[in-house]
Design an enzyme around this catalytic site. Sequence first.
Site, PDB file in Angstrom:
ATOM      1  N   GLN A 146     -17.548 -35.678 -40.522  1.00 39.24           N
ATOM      2  CA  GLN A 146     -18.480 -35.346 -39.426  1.00 39.24           C
ATOM      3  C   GLN A 146     -18.613 -36.568 -38.495  1.00 39.24           C
ATOM      4  O   GLN A 146     -17.717 -37.377 -38.431  1.00 39.24           O
ATOM      5  CB  GLN A 146     -19.846 -34.904 -39.958  1.00 39.24           C
ATOM      6  CG  GLN A 146     -19.873 -33.531 -40.633  1.00 39.24           C
ATOM      7  CD  GLN A 146     -19.228 -33.479 -41.996  1.00 39.24           C
ATOM      8  OE1 GLN A 146     -19.618 -34.214 -42.888  1.00 39.24           O
ATOM      9  NE2 GLN A 146     -18.254 -32.623 -42.167  1.00 39.24           N
TER      10      GLN A 146
ATOM     11  N   LYS B  32     -10.717 -39.426 -37.325  1.00 39.39           N
ATOM     12  CA  LYS B  32     -10.926 -40.281 -38.495  1.00 39.39           C
ATOM     13  C   LYS B  32      -9.763 -40.131 -39.470  1.00 39.39           C
ATOM     14  O   LYS B  32      -9.311 -41.103 -40.059  1.00 39.39           O
ATOM     15  CB  LYS B  32     -12.234 -39.878 -39.203  1.00 39.39           C
ATOM     16  CG  LYS B  32     -13.468 -40.005 -38.324  1.00 39.39           C
ATOM     17  CD  LYS B  32     -14.700 -39.448 -39.000  1.00 39.39           C
ATOM     18  CE  LYS B  32     -14.704 -37.943 -39.175  1.00 39.39           C
ATOM     19  NZ  LYS B  32     -14.733 -37.156 -37.932  1.00 39.39           N
TER      20      LYS B  32
ATOM     21  N   ASP C 181     -14.690 -35.031 -35.323  1.00 37.00           N
ATOM     22  CA  ASP C 181     -13.335 -34.803 -34.807  1.00 37.00           C
ATOM     23  C   ASP C 181     -12.819 -35.951 -33.937  1.00 37.00           C
ATOM     24  O   ASP C 181     -12.045 -35.738 -32.999  1.00 37.00           O
ATOM     25  CB  ASP C 181     -13.264 -33.485 -34.012  1.00 37.00           C
ATOM     26  CG  ASP C 181     -13.636 -32.293 -34.868  1.00 37.00           C
ATOM     27  OD1 ASP C 181     -13.362 -32.335 -36.082  1.00 37.00           O
ATOM     28  OD2 ASP C 181     -14.202 -31.328 -34.325  1.00 37.00           O
TER      29      ASP C 181
ATOM     30  N   GLY D 261     -12.588 -31.288 -41.116  1.00 36.01           N
ATOM     31  CA  GLY D 261     -11.182 -30.959 -40.942  1.00 36.01           C
ATOM     32  C   GLY D 261     -10.490 -32.205 -40.421  1.00 36.01           C
ATOM     33  O   GLY D 261     -10.725 -32.606 -39.284  1.00 36.01           O
ATOM     34  N   HIS D 262      -9.727 -32.864 -41.274  1.00 37.38           N
ATOM     35  CA  HIS D 262      -9.085 -34.132 -40.897  1.00 37.38           C
ATOM     36  C   HIS D 262      -7.577 -33.929 -40.814  1.00 37.38           C
ATOM     37  O   HIS D 262      -6.933 -33.596 -41.801  1.00 37.38           O
ATOM     38  CB  HIS D 262      -9.425 -35.223 -41.928  1.00 37.38           C
ATOM     39  CG  HIS D 262     -10.897 -35.537 -41.977  1.00 37.38           C
ATOM     40  ND1 HIS D 262     -11.450 -36.435 -42.853  1.00 37.38           N
ATOM     41  CD2 HIS D 262     -11.929 -35.063 -41.221  1.00 37.38           C
ATOM     42  CE1 HIS D 262     -12.757 -36.499 -42.644  1.00 37.38           C
ATOM     43  NE2 HIS D 262     -13.073 -35.675 -41.670  1.00 37.38           N
TER      44      HIS D 262
HETATM   45  P1  GDP Z   1     -11.231 -35.901 -37.605  1.00 37.35           P
HETATM   46  O1  GDP Z   1     -12.044 -34.748 -38.064  1.00 37.35           O
HETATM   47  O2  GDP Z   1     -12.082 -37.020 -37.085  1.00 37.35           O
HETATM   48  O3  GDP Z   1     -10.258 -36.401 -38.638  1.00 37.35           O
HETATM   49  O4  GDP Z   1     -10.375 -35.368 -36.379  1.00 37.35           O
HETATM   50  P2  GDP Z   1      -9.563 -33.975 -36.291  1.00 37.35           P
HETATM   51  O5  GDP Z   1      -8.362 -34.068 -37.133  1.00 37.35           O
HETATM   52  O6  GDP Z   1     -10.477 -32.838 -36.505  1.00 37.35           O
HETATM   53  O7  GDP Z   1      -9.215 -33.935 -34.753  1.00 37.35           O
HETATM   54  C1  GDP Z   1      -8.454 -34.929 -34.166  1.00 37.35           C
HETATM   55  C2  GDP Z   1      -7.232 -34.296 -33.530  1.00 37.35           C
HETATM   56  O8  GDP Z   1      -6.647 -35.209 -32.648  1.00 37.35           O
HETATM   57  C3  GDP Z   1      -6.127 -33.927 -34.507  1.00 37.35           C
HETATM   58  O9  GDP Z   1      -5.509 -32.760 -34.070  1.00 37.35           O
HETATM   59  C4  GDP Z   1      -5.173 -35.109 -34.419  1.00 37.35           C
HETATM   60  O10 GDP Z   1      -3.841 -34.776 -34.766  1.00 37.35           O
HETATM   61  C5  GDP Z   1      -5.289 -35.472 -32.976  1.00 37.35           C
HETATM   62  N1  GDP Z   1      -5.109 -36.876 -32.615  1.00 37.35           N
HETATM   63  C6  GDP Z   1      -5.426 -37.980 -33.334  1.00 37.35           C
HETATM   64  N2  GDP Z   1      -5.258 -39.096 -32.603  1.00 37.35           N
HETATM   65  C7  GDP Z   1      -4.822 -38.696 -31.393  1.00 37.35           C
HETATM   66  C8  GDP Z   1      -4.485 -39.378 -30.181  1.00 37.35           C
HETATM   67  O11 GDP Z   1      -4.592 -40.590 -30.062  1.00 37.35           O
HETATM   68  N3  GDP Z   1      -4.069 -38.615 -29.136  1.00 37.35           N
HETATM   69  C9  GDP Z   1      -3.968 -37.264 -29.217  1.00 37.35           C
HETATM   70  N4  GDP Z   1      -3.548 -36.598 -28.153  1.00 37.35           N
HETATM   71  N5  GDP Z   1      -4.297 -36.587 -30.325  1.00 37.35           N
HETATM   72  C10 GDP Z   1      -4.725 -37.280 -31.397  1.00 37.35           C
HETATM   73  P1  IMO Z   2     -15.011 -33.619 -39.110  1.00 34.04           P
HETATM   74  O1  IMO Z   2     -15.086 -34.377 -40.416  1.00 34.04           O
HETATM   75  C1  IMO Z   2     -17.094 -31.510 -35.917  1.00 34.04           C
HETATM   76  C2  IMO Z   2     -20.770 -29.373 -37.009  1.00 34.04           C
HETATM   77  C3  IMO Z   2     -20.729 -27.882 -36.892  1.00 34.04           C
HETATM   78  C4  IMO Z   2     -22.180 -27.597 -36.550  1.00 34.04           C
HETATM   79  C5  IMO Z   2     -22.932 -28.613 -37.392  1.00 34.04           C
HETATM   80  C6  IMO Z   2     -23.464 -28.076 -38.711  1.00 34.04           C
HETATM   81  O2  IMO Z   2     -13.793 -32.797 -38.978  1.00 34.04           O
HETATM   82  O3  IMO Z   2     -15.286 -34.518 -37.970  1.00 34.04           O
HETATM   83  P2  IMO Z   2     -22.294 -27.419 -40.999  1.00 34.04           P
HETATM   84  O4  IMO Z   2     -21.236 -26.414 -41.294  1.00 34.04           O
HETATM   85  O5  IMO Z   2     -21.927 -28.818 -41.359  1.00 34.04           O
HETATM   86  O6  IMO Z   2     -23.641 -27.043 -41.533  1.00 34.04           O
HETATM   87  O7  IMO Z   2     -22.448 -27.371 -39.394  1.00 34.04           O
HETATM   88  O8  IMO Z   2     -22.018 -29.662 -37.649  1.00 34.04           O
HETATM   89  N1  IMO Z   2     -19.703 -29.975 -37.851  1.00 34.04           N
HETATM   90  C7  IMO Z   2     -18.638 -30.614 -37.353  1.00 34.04           C
HETATM   91  N2  IMO Z   2     -18.226 -30.791 -36.083  1.00 34.04           N
HETATM   92  N3  IMO Z   2     -16.394 -32.065 -36.937  1.00 34.04           N
HETATM   93  C8  IMO Z   2     -16.807 -31.917 -38.215  1.00 34.04           C
HETATM   94  O9  IMO Z   2     -16.208 -32.545 -39.243  1.00 34.04           O
HETATM   95  C9  IMO Z   2     -17.956 -31.134 -38.474  1.00 34.04           C
HETATM   96  N4  IMO Z   2     -18.627 -30.778 -39.589  1.00 34.04           N
HETATM   97  C10 IMO Z   2     -19.694 -30.080 -39.195  1.00 34.04           C
HETATM   98  O10 IMO Z   2     -19.853 -27.488 -35.864  1.00 34.04           O
HETATM   99  O11 IMO Z   2     -22.437 -27.903 -35.203  1.00 34.04           O
HETATM  100 MG    MG Z   3     -12.208 -32.690 -37.710  1.00 34.33          MG
END
Ligand code: GDP
Ligand code: IMO
Ligand code: MG
Length: 430
Positions: free
Chosen positions: A222, A16, A13, A40-41
């Site tokens: 991840q 990316k 999270d 979840g991106h």
């Molecule tokens: P990922 O799994 O690495 O793609 O990240 P996620 O999408 O799960 O979580 C990142 C969250 O941060 C999302 O809700 C984005 O919309 C938000 N986000 C991304 N860049 C920034 C930033 O620079 N500042 C803030 N406040 N939010 C951001």
């Molecule tokens: P993105 O791509 C954050 C974590 C789960 C758990 C562990 C194992 O959005 O960054 P799983 O369901 O993969 O067997 O769970 O890994 N986990 C993540 N945490 N971001 C993710 O993906 C994750 N994908 C798995 O919370 O601790």
């Molecule tokens: Mg994510």
Amino acid sequence: MPTLVIVGAQWGDEAKGKLVDVLGSKADLVVRYSGGNNAGHTVIVGGKEFRFHLIPAGILHPGVTAVLGSGMVVCPKGLLEEYDRTRAAQPELGRLAVSKAAHVVFPYHRTLDALEEQAKGENKVGTTSRGIGPAYQDKASRIGIRIGEFVHPDVFRERLREVLAYKNRMLQLFGGEPMEFEALYEEYSAYAERIRPWVEETDVLIQEAVASGKRVLFEGAQGSMLDLDCGTYPFVTSSHPVAGGACLGTGVGPRAIDGVIGVCKAYTTRVGSGPFPTELLDETGEWIRTQGHEYGTTTGRGRRCGWLDLVVLRHTARVNSLSGLVVTRLDVLSGLDAVQVCTSYRLQGREIGFVPSNTFELAEVEPVYQTVPGWSEDLRPCRRWEDLPAAARTYLEAMESFTGVPIAAVSVGPDREETIVVRPELLWGG
Ligand code: GDP
Ligand code: IMO
Ligand code: MG
């Protein structure tokens, strides 16, 4: 550098998805190489939010071929729902390609995920309950069903019959209900019909793109600390999110990778169980969670929050051989008088500067912090390095000098536009 891997440098999270979207406009191929819909991106374009779980975020750029690589585990139902949802929100999308060698996630994997977690009790991993672990278990046990088999009706029937008999015995062993063959076959055959036109030899597609100098972006899912080998085992996912996984999960060798960009937050978060040395269980942790809306994209769970851990970041810089860092969510820290960064750990009276591979030892370490001045300005309007407050720049420079990795870009908000490209040469010219 035509080929770039985007990896999570912490526990996932790190944003990316946002970076992939920013770079996607210049890419020919955007390839997911590991994991499944545990990811979840989030991508925000002009106020419109997209959430990707299986489809590479690059698909929003119509010129891109978005590839689900061979290292992935794919839930067919999830893939179709996601495709339809994305298409409804934006009719013009890139082309989709799904690897024949990727593995299929079935409902028995999800049920087993839940049953295994239950059986682990207090030691549960806190998975996303998407069946990811059990699907990779089948792959390692050499009984998994691959996409190429899944979209071939006769082969699929035969494989499912054989595997389901085995899985039903497992389900019953854990106290679950067996699943009925015909109903499962019928439902999943219908998904296979729709997915078949996307299925191809993606390894060859990627190899040829690399050979002809096309721009290939490998979209990590991840985070490195969740890697099966490099992370906090057993509190990890079951695949290889690190940059090396981009080779394993797509069919190219290490020399095909030109750059590796590590994405990290300006602080740290983690979802699920496992050690997290800089976790803040006090009001500052709550403040970061609220300020940063730190709730999961996939499960909605509140993320655990804490200070930036430079020991972790140096570890992930090394295991990925990072060529650049992208620091995200710097805006979230605005308003703190002082910010802490962890620069070493104390373990059994000794000071150490590395992540111990025994997770039971990592669970015991006490972080050693350095305190640096905070800043109060709203960073979201900043578009150039010079626009950032001096304290924020000092913070970023400390990250660079500790890890030895130059900062390629800084993200100051979720929107595509809220990005400061610091070293364009590390990112396809920005
Ligand atoms: P990922 O799994 O690495 O793609 O990240 P996620 O999408 O799960 O979580 C990142 C969250 O941060 C999302 O809700 C984005 O919309 C938000 N986000 C991304 N860049 C920034 C930033 O620079 N500042 C803030 N406040 N939010 C951001
Ligand atoms: P993105 O791509 C954050 C974590 C789960 C758990 C562990 C194992 O959005 O960054 P799983 O369901 O993969 O067997 O769970 O890994 N986990 C993540 N945490 N971001 C993710 O993906 C994750 N994908 C798995 O919370 O601790
Ligand atoms: Mg994510």
